[in-house]
Design a protein around this motif. Structure first.
Motif, PDB file in Angstrom:
ATOM      1  N   VAL A 153     -85.994 -47.806 -51.710  1.00  0.00           N
ATOM      2  CA  VAL A 153     -86.027 -49.399 -52.023  1.00  0.00           C
ATOM      3  C   VAL A 153     -87.565 -49.609 -52.101  1.00  0.00           C
ATOM      4  CG1 VAL A 153     -84.264 -49.815 -50.848  1.00  0.00           C
ATOM      5  CG2 VAL A 153     -86.377 -50.103 -49.829  1.00  0.00           C
ATOM      6  N   ILE A 154     -88.037 -50.509 -53.140  1.00  0.00           N
ATOM      7  CA  ILE A 154     -89.264 -51.149 -53.187  1.00  0.00           C
ATOM      8  C   ILE A 154     -89.422 -52.334 -52.498  1.00  0.00           C
ATOM      9  CG2 ILE A 154     -90.985 -51.876 -54.882  1.00  0.00           C
ATOM     10  CD1 ILE A 154     -89.683 -49.754 -56.916  1.00  0.00           C
ATOM     11  N   VAL A 155     -90.487 -52.549 -51.995  1.00  0.00           N
ATOM     12  CA  VAL A 155     -90.945 -54.009 -51.562  1.00  0.00           C
ATOM     13  C   VAL A 155     -92.147 -54.381 -51.937  1.00  0.00           C
ATOM     14  CG1 VAL A 155     -90.892 -55.669 -49.611  1.00  0.00           C
ATOM     15  CG2 VAL A 155     -89.244 -53.570 -49.475  1.00  0.00           C
ATOM     16  N   THR A 156     -92.160 -55.464 -52.939  1.00  0.00           N
ATOM     17  CA  THR A 156     -93.673 -55.851 -53.162  1.00  0.00           C
ATOM     18  C   THR A 156     -94.254 -56.678 -52.171  1.00  0.00           C
ATOM     19  OG1 THR A 156     -92.757 -57.783 -54.630  1.00  0.00           O
ATOM     20  CG2 THR A 156     -92.724 -55.528 -55.704  1.00  0.00           C
ATOM     21  N   GLY A 157     -95.636 -56.831 -52.480  1.00  0.00           N
ATOM     22  CA  GLY A 157     -96.319 -57.635 -51.388  1.00  0.00           C
ATOM     23  C   GLY A 157     -96.066 -57.486 -49.974  1.00  0.00           C
ATOM     24  N   ASP A 215     -83.014 -47.372 -55.410  1.00  0.00           N
ATOM     25  CA  ASP A 215     -81.449 -47.929 -55.381  1.00  0.00           C
ATOM     26  C   ASP A 215     -81.846 -49.668 -55.127  1.00  0.00           C
ATOM     27  OD1 ASP A 215     -79.775 -45.634 -54.967  1.00  0.00           O
ATOM     28  OD2 ASP A 215     -81.291 -45.208 -53.549  1.00  0.00           O
ATOM     29  N   GLY A 216     -83.025 -50.139 -54.949  1.00  0.00           N
ATOM     30  CA  GLY A 216     -82.954 -51.632 -54.651  1.00  0.00           C
ATOM     31  C   GLY A 216     -84.505 -51.856 -54.705  1.00  0.00           C
ATOM     32  N   ILE A 217     -84.688 -53.205 -55.147  1.00  0.00           N
ATOM     33  CA  ILE A 217     -86.038 -53.750 -55.003  1.00  0.00           C
ATOM     34  C   ILE A 217     -86.093 -55.255 -54.393  1.00  0.00           C
ATOM     35  CG2 ILE A 217     -86.749 -52.664 -57.237  1.00  0.00           C
ATOM     36  CD1 ILE A 217     -86.265 -55.271 -58.733  1.00  0.00           C
ATOM     37  N   VAL A 218     -87.031 -55.543 -53.925  1.00  0.00           N
ATOM     38  CA  VAL A 218     -87.291 -56.927 -53.081  1.00  0.00           C
ATOM     39  C   VAL A 218     -88.565 -57.582 -53.862  1.00  0.00           C
ATOM     40  CG1 VAL A 218     -87.728 -58.312 -51.210  1.00  0.00           C
ATOM     41  CG2 VAL A 218     -86.302 -56.262 -50.961  1.00  0.00           C
ATOM     42  N   ASN A 219     -88.648 -58.386 -54.459  1.00  0.00           N
ATOM     43  CA  ASN A 219     -89.532 -59.004 -55.424  1.00  0.00           C
ATOM     44  C   ASN A 219     -90.077 -60.187 -54.304  1.00  0.00           C
ATOM     45  OD1 ASN A 219     -90.083 -58.158 -57.873  1.00  0.00           O
ATOM     46  ND2 ASN A 219     -88.237 -58.741 -58.647  1.00  0.00           N
ATOM     47  N   ASN A 220     -91.277 -59.797 -53.578  1.00  0.00           N
ATOM     48  CA  ASN A 220     -91.684 -60.563 -52.569  1.00  0.00           C
ATOM     49  C   ASN A 220     -93.054 -60.817 -52.846  1.00  0.00           C
ATOM     50  OD1 ASN A 220     -91.982 -61.632 -49.596  1.00  0.00           O
ATOM     51  ND2 ASN A 220     -93.443 -60.110 -49.742  1.00  0.00           N
ATOM     52  N   ALA A 221     -93.703 -60.299 -53.723  1.00  0.00           N
ATOM     53  CA  ALA A 221     -95.267 -60.354 -53.713  1.00  0.00           C
ATOM     54  C   ALA A 221     -95.585 -61.662 -54.454  1.00  0.00           C
ATOM     55  CB  ALA A 221     -95.963 -59.450 -54.777  1.00  0.00           C
ATOM     56  N   GLY A 222     -96.668 -62.717 -53.816  1.00  0.00           N
ATOM     57  CA  GLY A 222     -96.926 -63.874 -54.125  1.00  0.00           C
ATOM     58  C   GLY A 222     -98.136 -64.383 -53.693  1.00  0.00           C
ATOM     59  N   ILE A 223     -98.648 -65.328 -54.430  1.00  0.00           N
ATOM     60  CA  ILE A 223    -100.005 -66.015 -54.102  1.00  0.00           C
ATOM     61  C   ILE A 223     -99.756 -67.549 -54.201  1.00  0.00           C
ATOM     62  CG2 ILE A 223    -101.438 -64.254 -54.893  1.00  0.00           C
ATOM     63  CD1 ILE A 223    -101.944 -65.928 -57.479  1.00  0.00           C
ATOM     64  N   LEU A 224    -100.751 -68.474 -53.535  1.00  0.00           N
ATOM     65  CA  LEU A 224    -100.778 -69.746 -53.381  1.00  0.00           C
ATOM     66  C   LEU A 224    -102.116 -70.337 -54.162  1.00  0.00           C
ATOM     67  CD1 LEU A 224     -99.165 -70.931 -50.101  1.00  0.00           C
ATOM     68  CD2 LEU A 224     -98.246 -71.026 -52.357  1.00  0.00           C
ATOM     69  N   PHE A 244     -81.257 -48.620 -63.180  1.00  0.00           N
ATOM     70  CA  PHE A 244     -80.212 -49.050 -62.381  1.00  0.00           C
ATOM     71  C   PHE A 244     -78.952 -49.227 -63.349  1.00  0.00           C
ATOM     72  CE2 PHE A 244     -82.403 -52.117 -59.233  1.00  0.00           C
ATOM     73  CZ  PHE A 244     -82.778 -50.926 -58.528  1.00  0.00           C
ATOM     74  N   LYS A 245     -79.161 -49.418 -64.744  1.00  0.00           N
ATOM     75  CA  LYS A 245     -78.164 -49.529 -65.688  1.00  0.00           C
ATOM     76  C   LYS A 245     -77.336 -48.200 -65.836  1.00  0.00           C
ATOM     77  CE  LYS A 245     -77.224 -50.302 -70.797  1.00  0.00           C
ATOM     78  NZ  LYS A 245     -77.092 -49.003 -71.114  1.00  0.00           N
ATOM     79  N   GLU A 246     -78.453 -47.090 -66.044  1.00  0.00           N
ATOM     80  CA  GLU A 246     -77.823 -45.497 -66.241  1.00  0.00           C
ATOM     81  C   GLU A 246     -77.410 -45.030 -65.267  1.00  0.00           C
ATOM     82  OE1 GLU A 246     -81.467 -43.690 -67.144  1.00  0.00           O
ATOM     83  OE2 GLU A 246     -81.872 -44.881 -68.915  1.00  0.00           O
ATOM     84  N   GLN A 247     -77.594 -45.070 -63.679  1.00  0.00           N
ATOM     85  CA  GLN A 247     -77.107 -44.815 -62.673  1.00  0.00           C
ATOM     86  C   GLN A 247     -75.894 -45.869 -62.118  1.00  0.00           C
ATOM     87  OE1 GLN A 247     -80.068 -44.576 -59.871  1.00  0.00           O
ATOM     88  NE2 GLN A 247     -79.649 -46.770 -58.936  1.00  0.00           N
ATOM     89  N   GLU A 248     -75.725 -46.881 -62.925  1.00  0.00           N
ATOM     90  CA  GLU A 248     -74.561 -47.752 -62.506  1.00  0.00           C
ATOM     91  C   GLU A 248     -74.374 -47.962 -61.257  1.00  0.00           C
ATOM     92  OE1 GLU A 248     -70.696 -46.482 -64.061  1.00  0.00           O
ATOM     93  OE2 GLU A 248     -71.393 -46.672 -66.241  1.00  0.00           O
ATOM     94  N   SER A 249     -75.664 -48.698 -60.510  1.00  0.00           N
ATOM     95  CA  SER A 249     -75.949 -49.013 -59.327  1.00  0.00           C
ATOM     96  C   SER A 249     -77.171 -49.608 -59.177  1.00  0.00           C
ATOM     97  CB  SER A 249     -75.480 -48.136 -58.363  1.00  0.00           C
ATOM     98  OG  SER A 249     -76.370 -47.016 -58.210  1.00  0.00           O
ATOM     99  N   GLY A 250     -77.412 -50.708 -58.341  1.00  0.00           N
ATOM    100  CA  GLY A 250     -78.487 -51.061 -57.920  1.00  0.00           C
ATOM    101  C   GLY A 250     -78.445 -52.534 -57.279  1.00  0.00           C
ATOM    102  N   ALA A 251     -79.566 -52.811 -56.544  1.00  0.00           N
ATOM    103  CA  ALA A 251     -79.423 -54.397 -55.995  1.00  0.00           C
ATOM    104  C   ALA A 251     -80.852 -54.834 -56.145  1.00  0.00           C
ATOM    105  CB  ALA A 251     -79.054 -54.418 -54.512  1.00  0.00           C
ATOM    106  N   MET A 252     -80.989 -56.304 -56.209  1.00  0.00           N
ATOM    107  CA  MET A 252     -82.181 -56.887 -56.435  1.00  0.00           C
ATOM    108  C   MET A 252     -82.303 -58.015 -55.460  1.00  0.00           C
ATOM    109  SD  MET A 252     -83.089 -56.916 -60.627  1.00  0.00           S
ATOM    110  CE  MET A 252     -82.496 -55.521 -61.430  1.00  0.00           C
ATOM    111  N   VAL A 253     -83.384 -58.475 -54.750  1.00  0.00           N
ATOM    112  CA  VAL A 253     -83.649 -59.349 -53.948  1.00  0.00           C
ATOM    113  C   VAL A 253     -84.736 -59.935 -54.398  1.00  0.00           C
ATOM    114  CG1 VAL A 253     -84.058 -60.358 -51.669  1.00  0.00           C
ATOM    115  CG2 VAL A 253     -82.298 -58.547 -51.811  1.00  0.00           C
ATOM    116  N   HIS A 254     -84.880 -61.505 -54.791  1.00  0.00           N
ATOM    117  CA  HIS A 254     -85.908 -61.964 -55.157  1.00  0.00           C
ATOM    118  C   HIS A 254     -86.120 -63.266 -54.189  1.00  0.00           C
ATOM    119  CE1 HIS A 254     -84.962 -59.935 -58.909  1.00  0.00           C
ATOM    120  NE2 HIS A 254     -83.574 -60.597 -58.814  1.00  0.00           N
TER     121      HIS A 254
END
Length: 301
Positions: free
Chosen positions: A7-11, A92-101, A136-146
């Motif tokens: 998995v990838i977790v940004t930020g 297998d999974g990504i979490v889009n967490n990076a952010g600034i204010l 994800f499309k090629e392996q026909e699996s994957g999950a994203m959290v934003h």
């Protein structure tokens, strides 16, 4: 629950992202810890935070790698995904967490303040998700959290840039879910209530502002991590296109826009008819002009 997954977790050099990365490693995932090491306003650069979290994960017996590419550039975001593939051979999974204010009342907000926040949150979520999508499309699996926010879902003062980005992320997630469900790819959102470095930039100039921040400090980042772990796991196979909020020990399923009420006139509407009939009929169902703190008005439990 994430044994054998990458998995990838940004930020994830601190705050909510760090706790999610640690929790995912604890649950068996190999983690790409992405953080460019900036301040909450996106300034400065330091490759330390990501590596520190990697060291924590490895010290606890897990496996992780640090990445310092920015999410706000398409080519750099693609390198984050490539880092997972190069380091661990899969994703297998990504979490889009990076952010600034860059909070500012709307009539004072600069174009640069608008662009910077939109670029990291909305464009960043798109860039990372897009870079992962074909894989994800090629392996026909994957999950994203934003990560979204009640600033966008409900509203808040001084955050037009952040609110617009965060509500845009909800629509982005829904579109990803609709477009990629046939490839067994899921996409969901989390709206976190948690004290973090970003929330630490909220003004405390008045007693009311200080009271709000004191409440937020009770809600620690590690309360968010379990839901993120679950949403990336196989046990969440039937959870798609949803928006959740986590507030201390509470998990909420958030509503999504749907028709509330309608009025019909067979011969169509004139502006005068709208004024005299349509609006009076609809007004009782108007959505209140509330801020997040007014909707979630009770103390964290």
């Amino acid at each position: 629950m994430l044994e054998g997954k990458v998995v990838i977790v940004t930020g994830s050099g601190g705050g909510i992202g760090r706790d999610m990365a640690l929790a995912m490693a604890q649950q068996g995932a190999k983690v790409v810890v992405n953080d460019i090491g900036t301040s909450t306003t996106g300034e400065g650069h330091d490759d330390g935070p990501a590596q520190k979290v990697v060291n924590e994960i490895k010290a606890a017996g897990g496996d992780a790698v640090a990445n310092t590419d920015t999410v706000s550039d398409a080519n750099a975001a693609a390198k984050i995904v490539q880092c997972a593939l190069d380091s661990f051979g899969k994703l297998d999974g990504i979490v889009n967490n990076a952010g600034i204010l860059r909070d500012r009342f709307f009539h004072k907000m600069s174009v640069d303040e608008w662009d910077a926040v939109i670029k990291v949150h909305l464009y960043g979520s798109f860039y990372v998700a897009r870079a992962a999508a074909n894989h994800f499309k090629e392996q026909e699996s994957g999950a994203m959290v934003h990560m979204t926010s009640t600033s966008g879902l409900i509203g808040n003062l001084g955050q037009a840039n952040y609110s617009a980005a965060k509500l845009g992320i909800v629509a982005l997630s829904k579109s990803i879910a609709l477009d990629m469900a046939k490839f067994n790819v899921r996409s969901n959102c989390i709206s976190p209530f948690a004290w973090s470095r970003m929330i630490g930039s909220i003004p405390t100039d008045t007693p009311e502002q200080q009271a709000r921040v004191d409440k937020l400090k009770q809600m620690t980042p590690n309360k968010i991590a379990p839901l993120a772990v679950y949403l990336l796991s196989e046990q969440a196979q039937d959870v798609n296109a949803q928006v959740f909020a986590v507030r201390n020990n509470e998990i909420f399923l958030m509503s999504q826009p749907r028709p509330l009420r309608s009025v019909h006139q067979g011969e169509g509407w004139t502006p005068e008819d709208i004024a005299s009939h349509a609006m009076p009929a609809l007004k009782s169902s108007f959505v209140p002009m509330e801020r997040s703190g007014e909707v979630f008005s009770w103390d964290p439990i």
